[in-house]
Design a protein around this motif. Structure first.
Motif, short mmCIF file in Angstrom:
data_model
loop_
_atom_site.label_atom_id
_atom_site.label_comp_id
_atom_site.label_asym_id
_atom_site.label_seq_id
_atom_site.Cartn_x
_atom_site.Cartn_y
_atom_site.Cartn_z
N LEU A 337 24.19 19.18 2.72
CA LEU A 337 25.14 20.27 2.52
C LEU A 337 24.88 21.42 3.48
O LEU A 337 25.81 22.02 4.03
N ARG A 338 23.62 21.73 3.72
CA ARG A 338 23.30 22.79 4.69
C ARG A 338 23.75 22.40 6.09
O ARG A 338 24.21 23.26 6.86
N GLU A 339 23.64 21.13 6.44
CA GLU A 339 24.12 20.68 7.75
C GLU A 339 25.63 20.88 7.87
O GLU A 339 26.12 21.30 8.92
N GLU A 340 26.35 20.57 6.80
CA GLU A 340 27.80 20.75 6.84
C GLU A 340 28.15 22.23 7.00
O GLU A 340 29.05 22.59 7.77
N LEU A 341 27.45 23.09 6.27
CA LEU A 341 27.72 24.53 6.38
C LEU A 341 27.39 25.04 7.79
O LEU A 341 28.12 25.87 8.34
N ALA A 342 26.30 24.54 8.37
CA ALA A 342 25.92 24.98 9.71
C ALA A 342 26.98 24.57 10.73
O ALA A 342 27.33 25.34 11.64
N SER A 343 27.51 23.36 10.60
CA SER A 343 28.51 22.88 11.56
C SER A 343 29.85 23.57 11.40
O SER A 343 30.69 23.54 12.30
N LEU A 473 24.10 31.08 -1.70
CA LEU A 473 22.76 30.96 -2.27
C LEU A 473 21.93 29.94 -1.52
O LEU A 473 20.78 30.22 -1.13
N LEU A 474 22.47 28.75 -1.30
CA LEU A 474 21.65 27.73 -0.65
C LEU A 474 21.47 27.99 0.84
O LEU A 474 20.53 27.52 1.45
N TRP A 475 22.41 28.76 1.44
CA TRP A 475 22.26 29.11 2.85
C TRP A 475 21.21 30.19 3.05
O TRP A 475 20.44 30.15 4.03
N CYS A 476 21.14 31.12 2.13
CA CYS A 476 20.26 32.27 2.31
C CYS A 476 18.88 32.12 1.68
O CYS A 476 17.96 32.87 2.05
N PHE A 477 18.71 31.16 0.74
CA PHE A 477 17.46 31.12 -0.02
C PHE A 477 16.95 29.69 -0.20
O PHE A 477 17.73 28.73 -0.25
N ASP A 478 15.63 29.59 -0.31
CA ASP A 478 14.97 28.40 -0.83
C ASP A 478 14.50 28.72 -2.24
O ASP A 478 14.00 29.83 -2.50
N LEU A 479 14.64 27.77 -3.12
CA LEU A 479 14.23 27.97 -4.51
C LEU A 479 13.17 26.95 -4.89
O LEU A 479 13.29 25.77 -4.57
N SER A 480 12.14 27.42 -5.57
CA SER A 480 11.16 26.53 -6.20
C SER A 480 11.35 26.70 -7.70
O SER A 480 11.00 27.75 -8.27
N LEU A 481 11.94 25.70 -8.34
CA LEU A 481 12.23 25.80 -9.76
C LEU A 481 10.94 25.77 -10.55
O LEU A 481 10.03 24.98 -10.28
N ASP A 482 10.85 26.64 -11.53
CA ASP A 482 9.62 26.82 -12.30
C ASP A 482 9.82 26.25 -13.71
O ASP A 482 10.44 26.87 -14.56
N ASP A 483 9.27 25.05 -13.93
CA ASP A 483 9.36 24.41 -15.25
C ASP A 483 10.81 24.31 -15.73
O ASP A 483 11.13 24.60 -16.88
N VAL A 484 11.68 23.91 -14.82
CA VAL A 484 13.09 23.70 -15.17
C VAL A 484 13.35 22.19 -15.14
O VAL A 484 13.00 21.52 -14.17
N GLY A 485 13.94 21.69 -16.20
CA GLY A 485 14.19 20.26 -16.28
C GLY A 485 15.47 19.94 -17.00
O GLY A 485 16.28 20.84 -17.29
N PRO A 486 15.69 18.67 -17.33
CA PRO A 486 16.93 18.27 -18.00
C PRO A 486 17.22 19.04 -19.28
O PRO A 486 18.39 19.27 -19.60
N LEU A 487 16.19 19.43 -20.02
CA LEU A 487 16.42 20.17 -21.26
C LEU A 487 17.11 21.51 -21.02
O LEU A 487 17.72 22.07 -21.95
N ASP A 488 17.04 22.01 -19.79
CA ASP A 488 17.64 23.31 -19.47
C ASP A 488 19.08 23.18 -18.96
O ASP A 488 19.77 24.19 -18.86
N VAL A 489 19.52 21.98 -18.65
CA VAL A 489 20.84 21.84 -18.04
C VAL A 489 21.74 20.81 -18.72
O VAL A 489 22.96 20.87 -18.58
N GLU A 490 21.17 19.86 -19.43
CA GLU A 490 22.00 18.81 -20.02
C GLU A 490 22.58 19.23 -21.36
O GLU A 490 21.93 19.93 -22.15
N ALA A 491 23.79 18.79 -21.63
CA ALA A 491 24.48 19.13 -22.87
C ALA A 491 23.73 18.55 -24.06
O ALA A 491 23.41 17.36 -24.10
#
Length: 514
Positions: A337-343, A473-491
């Motif tokens: 995705l970053r490659e597509e944005l750069a191009s 967000l993804l162009w300007c930053f790198d993120l290191s997720l801290d103890d984030v997993g499926p329990l935080d995002v799945e319905a």
């Protein structure tokens, strides 16, 4: 006196003993939808659903999925309601070409019957919706796009200026962003939650708190009215934090609506909305419409403001969190995705990209594929959306559905259909692309904004936010997720909106890339 009381009690008991079996016999064997498959207990009483809603914490949606696996694509899920699990039927049930009412039992539990989103009658909804459509049009979203981009740049600035090595609750920051955008656009001013140190973390679950009330009020009709009638001093002393936040939000929206109404001396209905009036709010839009005076009262306007602002907050925030989680858990997808944005040569720093930049983002195939996959896995509404055809029977295969029967389908379950989406829990943007890398749209089974006459009003606004936030967000930053997993995002729960199993935040170490 004693004998009379005993007689009344005896007659009452006898009546109940007679009534319950007669009611059961009618619902199980004589009711117009008695022939449809499903659990007998669900066909007899709504308390079957109430058990999963209230005592099992919003599990009826997932119980319905289990029932479909046992009984087939069309089932009876309550004494009065059917549910269908067949993506091919979705376009027929949510179409433009016929009268479709909403199910009064479900929407009246929200406690805002005059709001467009909760209007039961098809024709009344059509009139109310016509008054709102110009405000939420693609043209007006582009006209107000500077608000979105200003807020997103402010969001990025907050992330950029955090002390190095600080783990922040990115989930709360995203919720603050979507709240500020929604209120700025709809009521002409934000609460500046992006400026608050913790991003007003106590409001991040506002819609879920409202969903708890809705889920209970469906089955205990007086619960909502009781909650609203309790003196605020008692709630402040004994109520939990979620209830306090929810009621404070209702008060704030009602007060803002009253202020706008009191300051509006006259509104010229001949002035087009997209002419450049930045003070034009959703209240002005309704006042300038051809709706009758009864639709322009404070109560009606407050109901509209409350439902429309809340609909634009945590819904988009949830889809953003799901998309961000999967992007930074999948380096190959992130890199592509970053490659597509750069191009694309789109300027994605803190500079304004404007409507031209937004149009350029909308044309990027892989970005679209990522966002569509994020919307699929981040389906914001966990509950079924019922429709009622009051004037005609419906036909589903060999089944004739009697006129007036509430019939629902659930996009959350449809988006997890493994026949349409192999390995449905896997984040795979490539499923939306052909062999040449061009975007293809799956013809059925993908309905993040519903469809038909009740399609999501804020769809264009949500898309504009998704394109802008994810790209920047993804162009300007790198993120290191801290103890984030499926329990935080799945319905994991149906609070009308989707709720996850864990509510401790979405934390990340944020490092600027540029």
């Amino acid at each position: 006196m004693f004998k009379m009381s005993s007689f009344v009690a005896t007659v009452t008991l006898f009546g109940l003993l007679l009534y319950i079996p007669l009611l059961a016999y009618y619902r199980l064997y004589l009711h117009p939808i008695a022939k449809f498959p499903g659990p007998k207990l669900a066909a007899f009483t709504r308390y079957y659903e109430a058990y999963y809603d209230v005592f099992r914490g919003g599990q009826y949606t997932f119980k319905i999925a289990e029932m479909h696996r046992k009984y087939g694509p069309i089932i009876r899920i309550s004494p009065h309601e059917l549910h269908i699990s067949d993506p091919a039927f979705y376009k027929q049930l949510y179409s433009h070409n016929a009268r479709w009412d909403k199910y009064d039992w479900a929407v009246e539990a929200f406690g805002a019957p005059t709001a467009t989103l909760h209007t039961v009658d098809f024709y009344q909804h059509k009139r109310r919706r016509a008054a709102l459509n110009p405000f939420f049009s693609k043209a007006n979203v582009i006209h107000k796009y500077h608000v979105i981009e200003t807020m997103v740049n402010k969001f990025c600035h907050r992330l950029r200026t955090q002390p190095k090595g600080t783990v922040i609750n990115l989930g709360n920051a995203i919720s603050a962003l979507t709240r500020d955008i929604a209120t700025e656009i709809l009521i002409g001013g934000s609460f500046n939650h992006l400026d608050v140190e913790d991003f007003h973390a106590d409001l991040a679950t506002l819609q879920q708190n409202a969903g708890e009330v809705w889920r209970t009020t469906k089955h205990i009709r007086w619960f909502g009215l009781l909650t609203q009638s309790i003196p605020r001093s008692i709630i402040d002393k004994f109520g939990d934090k979620g209830l306090k936040n929810f009621l404070s939000y209702l008060d704030a929206m009602a007060n803002i609506t009253a202020n706008i109404l009191s300051q509006t001396e006259s509104v010229d209905a001949n002035i087009p909305l997209v002419k450049g009036d930045t003070a034009h709010t959703i209240v002005h839009q309704i006042l300038a419409s051809d709706l009758p005076p009864s639709e322009k009262t404070l109560d009606h306007l407050a109901h509209e403001v409350i439902t429309l602002t809340s609909a634009g907050m945590e819904t988009t925030a949830y889809s953003l969190r799901v998309t961000i989680y999967h992007l930074f858990k999948n380096p190959n997808i992130l890199g592509r995705l970053r490659e597509e944005l750069a191009s694309s040569n789109i300027e994605l720093s803190d500079a304004e990209i404007g409507s031209t930049g937004l149009a350029a983002l909308e044309a990027l195939p892989y970005l679209n594929a990522v966002l569509m996959e994020g919307l699929r896995l981040g389906t914001v509404v966990a509950s079924r959306l019922q429709r009622v055809a009051p004037d005609r029977d419906l036909q589903y295969g060999q089944w004739r559905i009697p006129a007036g029967t509430p019939v629902g389908m659930t996009p959350l379950l449809m988006h997890q259909d493994e026949t349409l989406f192999p390995e449905p829990k896997v984040f795979r943007p490539e499923r939306w692309l052909n062999g040449d890398g061009d975007l293809v749209r799956i013809d059925q089974g993908f309905e993040p904004f519903s469809r038909g006459t009740r399609i999501c009003l804020g769809m264009h606004l949500a898309w504009a936010e998704l394109y802008t936030v994810i790209a920047k967000l993804l162009w300007c930053f790198d993120l290191s997720l801290d103890d984030v997993g499926p329990l935080d995002v799945e319905a994991a729960s149906d609070k009308f909106v989707t709720a996850t199993a864990r509510q401790n935040g979405f934390k990340a170490l944020v490092n600027p890339r540029i």
